[in-house]
Enzyme design. Structure first.
Site, PDB file in Angstrom:
ATOM      1  N   ASP A  91       5.074  36.742  12.457  1.00 52.58           N
ATOM      2  CA  ASP A  91       4.989  36.779  13.913  1.00 52.58           C
ATOM      3  C   ASP A  91       6.180  35.957  14.418  1.00 52.58           C
ATOM      4  O   ASP A  91       6.792  35.203  13.645  1.00 52.58           O
ATOM      5  CB  ASP A  91       3.646  36.155  14.336  1.00 52.58           C
ATOM      6  N   LEU A  92       6.529  36.103  15.681  1.00 53.99           N
ATOM      7  CA  LEU A  92       7.707  35.375  16.193  1.00 53.99           C
ATOM      8  C   LEU A  92       7.311  34.131  16.997  1.00 53.99           C
ATOM      9  O   LEU A  92       7.559  32.995  16.581  1.00 53.99           O
ATOM     10  CB  LEU A  92       8.541  36.322  17.069  1.00 53.99           C
ATOM     11  N   ASP A  93       6.678  34.381  18.164  1.00 47.87           N
ATOM     12  CA  ASP A  93       6.353  33.282  19.085  1.00 47.87           C
ATOM     13  C   ASP A  93       5.302  32.371  18.467  1.00 47.87           C
ATOM     14  O   ASP A  93       4.205  32.816  18.138  1.00 47.87           O
ATOM     15  CB  ASP A  93       5.822  33.855  20.413  1.00 47.87           C
ATOM     16  N   THR A 116       8.204  29.370  21.661  1.00 44.64           N
ATOM     17  CA  THR A 116       8.519  29.929  22.970  1.00 44.64           C
ATOM     18  C   THR A 116       7.339  29.830  23.936  1.00 44.64           C
ATOM     19  O   THR A 116       7.501  30.140  25.112  1.00 44.64           O
ATOM     20  CB  THR A 116       8.929  31.411  22.820  1.00 44.64           C
ATOM     21  N   LYS A 173      -1.717  33.295  23.989  1.00 47.46           N
ATOM     22  CA  LYS A 173      -0.974  33.401  22.724  1.00 47.46           C
ATOM     23  C   LYS A 173      -1.251  34.733  22.052  1.00 47.46           C
ATOM     24  O   LYS A 173      -2.410  35.094  21.847  1.00 47.46           O
ATOM     25  CB  LYS A 173      -1.395  32.283  21.770  1.00 47.46           C
ATOM     26  N   SER A 228       5.773  41.391  15.913  1.00 44.60           N
ATOM     27  CA  SER A 228       5.559  40.591  17.128  1.00 44.60           C
ATOM     28  C   SER A 228       5.163  41.450  18.311  1.00 44.60           C
ATOM     29  O   SER A 228       5.596  42.596  18.433  1.00 44.60           O
ATOM     30  CB  SER A 228       6.866  39.850  17.459  1.00 44.60           C
ATOM     31  N   ALA A 229       4.366  40.866  19.216  1.00 49.44           N
ATOM     32  CA  ALA A 229       3.974  41.573  20.442  1.00 49.44           C
ATOM     33  C   ALA A 229       5.087  41.536  21.487  1.00 49.44           C
ATOM     34  O   ALA A 229       5.038  42.250  22.485  1.00 49.44           O
ATOM     35  CB  ALA A 229       2.727  40.911  21.027  1.00 49.44           C
ATOM     36  N   LYS A 277      -2.355  43.393  19.277  1.00 50.44           N
ATOM     37  CA  LYS A 277      -3.194  42.611  18.372  1.00 50.44           C
ATOM     38  C   LYS A 277      -4.471  42.266  19.141  1.00 50.44           C
ATOM     39  O   LYS A 277      -4.377  41.991  20.330  1.00 50.44           O
ATOM     40  CB  LYS A 277      -2.478  41.319  17.952  1.00 50.44           C
ATOM     41  N   GLU A 337       0.955  33.970  11.019  1.00 50.31           N
ATOM     42  CA  GLU A 337       0.513  34.140  12.409  1.00 50.31           C
ATOM     43  C   GLU A 337      -0.027  32.840  13.002  1.00 50.31           C
ATOM     44  O   GLU A 337      -0.687  32.077  12.298  1.00 50.31           O
ATOM     45  CB  GLU A 337      -0.643  35.142  12.442  1.00 50.31           C
ATOM     46  N   ASP A 338       0.213  32.618  14.284  1.00 52.21           N
ATOM     47  CA  ASP A 338      -0.344  31.420  14.939  1.00 52.21           C
ATOM     48  C   ASP A 338      -1.470  31.759  15.907  1.00 52.21           C
ATOM     49  O   ASP A 338      -2.069  30.856  16.481  1.00 52.21           O
ATOM     50  CB  ASP A 338       0.754  30.659  15.703  1.00 52.21           C
TER      51      ASP A 338
HETATM   52  C1  BG6 Z   1       3.576  37.184  22.082  1.00 52.32           C
HETATM   53  C2  BG6 Z   1       3.357  35.871  22.802  1.00 52.32           C
HETATM   54  O1  BG6 Z   1       4.251  36.955  20.872  1.00 52.32           O
HETATM   55  O2  BG6 Z   1       4.362  38.057  22.885  1.00 52.32           O
HETATM   56  C3  BG6 Z   1       2.719  36.113  24.161  1.00 52.32           C
HETATM   57  O3  BG6 Z   1       2.511  35.026  22.025  1.00 52.32           O
HETATM   58  C4  BG6 Z   1       3.585  37.111  24.959  1.00 52.32           C
HETATM   59  O4  BG6 Z   1       2.580  34.906  24.850  1.00 52.32           O
HETATM   60  C5  BG6 Z   1       3.791  38.381  24.154  1.00 52.32           C
HETATM   61  O5  BG6 Z   1       2.963  37.421  26.196  1.00 52.32           O
HETATM   62  C6  BG6 Z   1       4.695  39.392  24.869  1.00 52.32           C
HETATM   63  O6  BG6 Z   1       5.967  38.837  24.992  1.00 52.32           O
HETATM   64  P1  BG6 Z   1       7.124  39.385  25.920  1.00 52.32           P
HETATM   65  O7  BG6 Z   1       8.340  38.606  25.441  1.00 52.32           O
HETATM   66  O8  BG6 Z   1       7.268  40.858  25.639  1.00 52.32           O
HETATM   67  O9  BG6 Z   1       6.767  39.124  27.327  1.00 52.32           O
HETATM   68 MG    MG Z   2       2.481  34.033  18.007  1.00 55.00          MG
END
Ligand code: BG6
Ligand code: MG
Length: 218
Positions: free
Chosen positions: A9-11, A17, A45, A114-115, A145, A169-170
């Site tokens: 996962d990224l964030d 972030t 999150k 990542s989302a 997710k 994943e967090d």
């Molecule tokens: C997830 C974050 O990775 O991405 C969420 O944990 C965020 O907080 C989601 O809303 C979507 O991100 P973005 O950058 O497309 O707005």
């Molecule tokens: Mg995350």
């Protein structure tokens, strides 16, 4: 040597972030007269941009026209991107590069799951884009997710069977998505929150290359 698929996962896993999402959502929520706390931010999150705004409006008892909803989503993202624009390698979370380098040295396929629709931009900012064999982000999925779609697509992209993939994943939703995909889930964060994960570590400084080797050899 065995090949496993390592999906990150990224964030909250590679970079922190969440603090920028918080600032941008807070500014937006306050601009429409809605309160927004760090505790609420925690609940966003792993949640997609669209669902995040839906939750904020629900918490604030607000309804908006579709046009206004879309305008606020772009406003939030523009604000968020102003923070992302200033990011550099110093914002990679501790020991993430140690693990990525070890996987690369051992020829293990690495994917991002990542989302975020901003994932490629963030990876470029911290100069990690080229470490990934595949990137599956918020632009590539239709189901958020805890649906396993993002991780199943990542596994397919690196041509590794789901049961041979390991997900870092967090978020609770992300751990549930990894479990639903029949992958090994590694939670990065607090035990009380991520108890559904197969393994839990506070951060990557707690993950040894020995642990990674064991996963590869399994
Ligand atoms: C997830 C974050 O990775 O991405 C969420 O944990 C965020 O907080 C989601 O809303 C979507 O991100 P973005 O950058 O497309 O707005
Ligand atoms: Mg995350």
């Amino acid at each position: 040597m065995n090949k496993k698929g390592f999906i990150f996962d990224l964030d909250g896993v590679i970079v922190d972030t969440a603090k920028y999402h918080f600032l941008a959502w807070k500014k937006l929520a306050n601009s429409i007269g809605v309160d927004f706390t760090e505790i609420q931010n925690e609940q966003l999150k792993g949640v997609s941009r669209i669902e995040s705004l839906q939750k904020i409006l629900k918490w604030g008892n607000k309804t908006l026209s579709e046009a206004e909803f879309n305008r606020l989503m772009s406003m939030k993202n523009e604000d968020y991107l102003s923070y992302i624009d200033k990011m550099n390698r110093s914002e990679i979370l501790p020991d993430v590069t140690k693990i990525l380098d070890f996987l690369i040295e051992n020829n293990q396929p690495i994917a991002l799951g990542s989302a975020s629709k901003n994932a490629p931009e963030i990876l470029n900012k911290v100069n990690l884009f080229n470490q990934f064999n595949a990137i599956v982000d918020g632009n590539a999925v239709t189901k958020a997710k805890p649906d396993p779609e993002v991780f199943l697509k990542a596994a397919e992209a690196i041509q590794i069977k789901p049961e041979d993939c390991i997900v870092f994943e967090d978020s609770v939703a992300g751990i549930q998505a990894a479990n639903a995909a029949n992958m090994i889930s590694v939670g990065i964060g607090e035990k009380q929150v991520l108890f559904e994960a197969d393994y839990i570590f506070k951060d990557f400084t707690q993950i040894s290359t020995h642990f990674i080797t064991k996963l590869i050899e399994k």
